[in-house]
Design a protein around this motif. Structure first.
Motif, PDB file in Angstrom:
ATOM      1  N   PHE A 200      -6.700  -1.377   4.339  1.00 49.01           N
ATOM      2  CA  PHE A 200      -6.122  -2.321   3.385  1.00 49.01           C
ATOM      3  C   PHE A 200      -5.143  -3.263   4.089  1.00 49.01           C
ATOM      4  N   ALA A 201      -4.280  -2.695   4.928  1.00 47.96           N
ATOM      5  CA  ALA A 201      -3.293  -3.511   5.634  1.00 47.96           C
ATOM      6  C   ALA A 201      -3.969  -4.520   6.558  1.00 47.96           C
TER       7      ALA A 201
ATOM      8  N   GLY B  99       4.448  -1.350   3.247  1.00 45.46           N
ATOM      9  CA  GLY B  99       3.597  -0.186   3.443  1.00 45.46           C
ATOM     10  C   GLY B  99       4.406   1.087   3.316  1.00 45.46           C
TER      11      GLY B  99
ATOM     12  N   PHE C 177       0.852  -1.189   0.000  1.00 51.83           N
ATOM     13  CA  PHE C 177       0.000   0.000   0.000  1.00 51.83           C
ATOM     14  C   PHE C 177       0.887   1.238   0.000  1.00 51.83           C
TER      15      PHE C 177
ATOM     16  N   TYR D  56      -5.377   3.281   3.977  1.00 47.20           N
ATOM     17  CA  TYR D  56      -4.176   2.439   4.036  1.00 47.20           C
ATOM     18  C   TYR D  56      -4.265   1.447   5.189  1.00 47.20           C
TER      19      TYR D  56
ATOM     20  N   TYR E 280      -1.959  -4.203  -4.980  1.00 44.73           N
ATOM     21  CA  TYR E 280      -1.463  -2.859  -4.712  1.00 44.73           C
ATOM     22  C   TYR E 280      -2.631  -1.923  -4.472  1.00 44.73           C
ATOM     23  N   PHE E 281      -2.456  -1.017  -3.483  1.00 44.26           N
ATOM     24  CA  PHE E 281      -3.467  -0.015  -3.167  1.00 44.26           C
ATOM     25  C   PHE E 281      -2.741   1.254  -2.736  1.00 44.26           C
ATOM     26  N   GLY E 282      -2.953   2.360  -3.452  1.00 45.64           N
ATOM     27  CA  GLY E 282      -2.304   3.574  -2.996  1.00 45.64           C
ATOM     28  C   GLY E 282      -2.210   4.662  -4.034  1.00 45.64           C
TER      29      GLY E 282
ATOM     30  N   SER F 246      -6.268   0.931  -7.107  1.00 44.29           N
ATOM     31  CA  SER F 246      -6.419  -0.425  -6.590  1.00 44.29           C
ATOM     32  C   SER F 246      -5.955  -1.337  -7.711  1.00 44.29           C
TER      33      SER F 246
END
Length: 577
Positions: free
Chosen positions: A255-256, A274, A153, A252, A174-176, A234
């Motif tokens: 998501f984690a 992260g 993330f 974040y 992946y997210f961010g 995303s």
């Protein structure tokens, strides 16, 4: 901070750090052998953005394992979760990134290779067509190949085009926000210096005009980019554009938590990388006052809050019940920052601690200016870092060894049983011997005061001096030879002159002069010795490049490469945003 708050912090420390009952008497070899026969640990690698050495409260403690000294310390109140993890683990006080600016630092962290090898010697723009080369192996790829489940993330900043996206480099999800949050506009805008406007509405652009490159530039504000809204990804999809800055930390954290809680103890181990967007400007928080004199600490507190959420998820603690669910798999948490504070942002930037770079700041010596981010001075690349691994790492210890973020990849390879690629050279070292040193008679402070005099670290120029990526300074134990001086813009905006010292470098003894105030006289024997060692080290490095598998990178841009939710929107605004 009142005593009740401190009591809650200490109590949280006990919740996060359950006793393990092991006497810790095994030596390093026995530890690695036992790891080979046991299940691989989960790994959480957390990177803050522009967080200085002095922004971690625990770094101000002489003996953070004792509550009494904590009560009388000058620790900041913004990082209680980070402080608890650092106090319960192994904290590094002489830990350095491989560059003092975003993309080169992150590329070196993930590959254990200097920018001279990967080609990543400067930042990538929003519309960059290049990125981290596909032939470079990241920590994520290495661990994925050895059986880990991987996710990331936050801030990538190593390219988004085909072959350069996080999913192309070993991450399965992946997210961010893929780059710095100042590389576009948001609504509402976060606090910045100079202050930027929010994203203009597509049909109402009174404050904006086209420049020759077809970008929208605010007429009254410099350094603000309004031609593209900041996207939130995303995987390959943009889900918001512009992102809501004040909601980013919470997203974040969620998501984690989901990634960790959905990882089965009986399944493959996981690797979570992260990379926080905070505390890089612009700053905007969900629950703070968002006043200019308070928002930095509020943003730092948001990073700390997410770290606490991740730690509780790792140890299966679900609030508000605080009921721990036993986990049979160990988890290693490693925290650091990507570089020092960006002091041109004044009160919106952090603390470099005691590493002032005084010679540079002196107008009669270095010419003034800043001595942190973008520079080769200590405040630019010496960053907060610690490891928390309760079952393996004895808590309450501090290492004074000279270490690098590039040590992370070879160390994780050793701990996880992964194999480093054999067709290239690495600049990091396996430091598992330092991490796993748990003998009962070991002193509180690790290191003999010489900080591995045989260890050499290279500090590349990162924008404030010399050519990008070229080595601007070298650490040899406690000594530092500076070949190129130059400061970054300070709070006043002053940009000092640069100077070339390649023939006669400035030499500092950091054991007695951590503020880099007074270089050694060139007439001394010590100066000649350090100069000779530094020159030999520099020759050795450049010779190694001739036999290495060197990558090439393009920093070229193309407007079509910018991430855009809706091409018919002037700022790429998603229809639903």
């Amino acid at each position: 901070m009142n005593y009740l708050s401190i009591f809650h912090m200490v109590l949280l420390g006990f919740i996060l750090h359950p006793c393990n009952g092991k006497d810790g008497s095994h030596d390093h070899v026995d530890m690695l052998e036992s790891l080979a026969f046991e299940r691989k640990p989960n790994i959480v690698l957390l990177v803050a953005d522009d967080m200085g050495w002095g922004d971690l409260g625990a770094n101000w403690l002489w003996a953070p394992s004792t509550v009494e000294l904590f009560l009388h310390s000058k620790a900041r109140t913004a990082t209680p979760n980070l402080d608890n993890l650092a106090m319960g683990g192994l904290r590094f006080t002489d830990f350095h990134t491989a560059a003092s600016v975003c993309a080169p630092s992150r590329a070196a962290l993930l590959t254990s290779r200097l920018g001279l090898r990967t080609g990543v010697v400067q930042n990538f723009n929003v519309d960059a067509i290049g990125g981290l080369p596909s032939n470079e192996t990241t920590i994520a790829r290495m661990l994925l190949d050895t059986g880990y489940k991987t996710a990331m993330f936050g801030k990538w900043h190593l390219g988004l085009s085909e072959g350069h996206h996080p999913l192309d480099h070993g991450f399965q999800s992946y997210f961010g926000v893929p780059y710095s949050v100042d590389m576009g506009c948001t609504n509402p805008p976060g606090l910045n210096i100079p202050q930027c406007s929010g994203c203009a509405q597509d049909n109402d652009l009174p404050e904006w005009k086209h420049d020759r490159q077809n970008k929208f530039i605010n007429v009254s504000i410099s350094n603000c980019r309004g031609d593209i809204a900041i996207p939130l990804f995303s995987n390959h999809s943009i889900i918001h554009q512009p992102v809501k800055l004040e909601k980013l930390s919470a997203l974040y954290g969620a998501f984690a938590e989901n990634f960790i809680f959905n990882s089965d103890d009986n399944g493959p181990p996981f690797f979570l990388y992260g990379a926080f967007s905070h505390v890089h400007v612009p700053l905007l928080t969900a629950h703070g006052s968002n006043q200019k004199d308070k928002v930095f600490e509020e943003a730092l507190a948001e990073v700390d809050e997410v770290v606490g959420r991740i730690a509780r998820a790792v140890y299966k603690i679900r609030l508000p019940l605080k009921k721990s669910i036993s986990s049979s798999r160990e988890t290693l948490i490693w925290f650091l920052s990507d570089n020092g504070p960006w002091e041109v942002k004044c009160e919106l930037s952090g603390s470099w601690g005691p590493f002032n770079g005084d010679w540079q700041r002196n107008p009669y010596a270095g010419g003034g200016g800043g001595a942190s981010k973008q520079t080769v001075w200590e405040g630019g690349h010496r960053v907060p870092s610690f490891i928390h691994w309760p079952s393996r790492v004895k808590g309450g210890r501090v290492s004074k060894e000279l270490l690098s973020a590039m040590d992370i990849m070879p160390t994780l390879a050793s701990i996880s049983g992964a194999n480093l690629p054999r067709n290239r050279l690495f600049d990091g070292q396996d430091i598992s011997d330092i991490i796993l040193e748990n003998k009962k008679d070991h002193p509180y402070y690790l290191g003999n005061g010489l900080s591995r005099t045989s260890r050499t670290l290279y500090h590349p120029n990162s924008g404030a001096s010399g050519h990008d990526g070229e080595i601007g300074a070298i650490r040899i134990g406690n000594y530092k030879a500076v070949f190129y001086s130059g400061g970054a813009p300070d709070c006043s905006g002053y940009y000092p002159p640069r100077a070339n010292h390649s023939q006669d470098p400035l030499v500092f003894d950091l054991s007695i002069d951590p503020a880099e105030a007074s270089p050694l006289s060139s007439n001394t024997e010590v100066y000649s010795w350090v100069k000779s060692l530094a020159s030999d080290a520099l020759i050795s490095l450049y010779n190694s490049l001739k036999s290495d598998n060197i990558s090439t990178v393009t920093f070229a841009t193309n407007p079509e490469a910018r991430p855009c939710c809706a091409k018919d929107s002037l700022v790429c605004r998603c229809p639903w945003d």
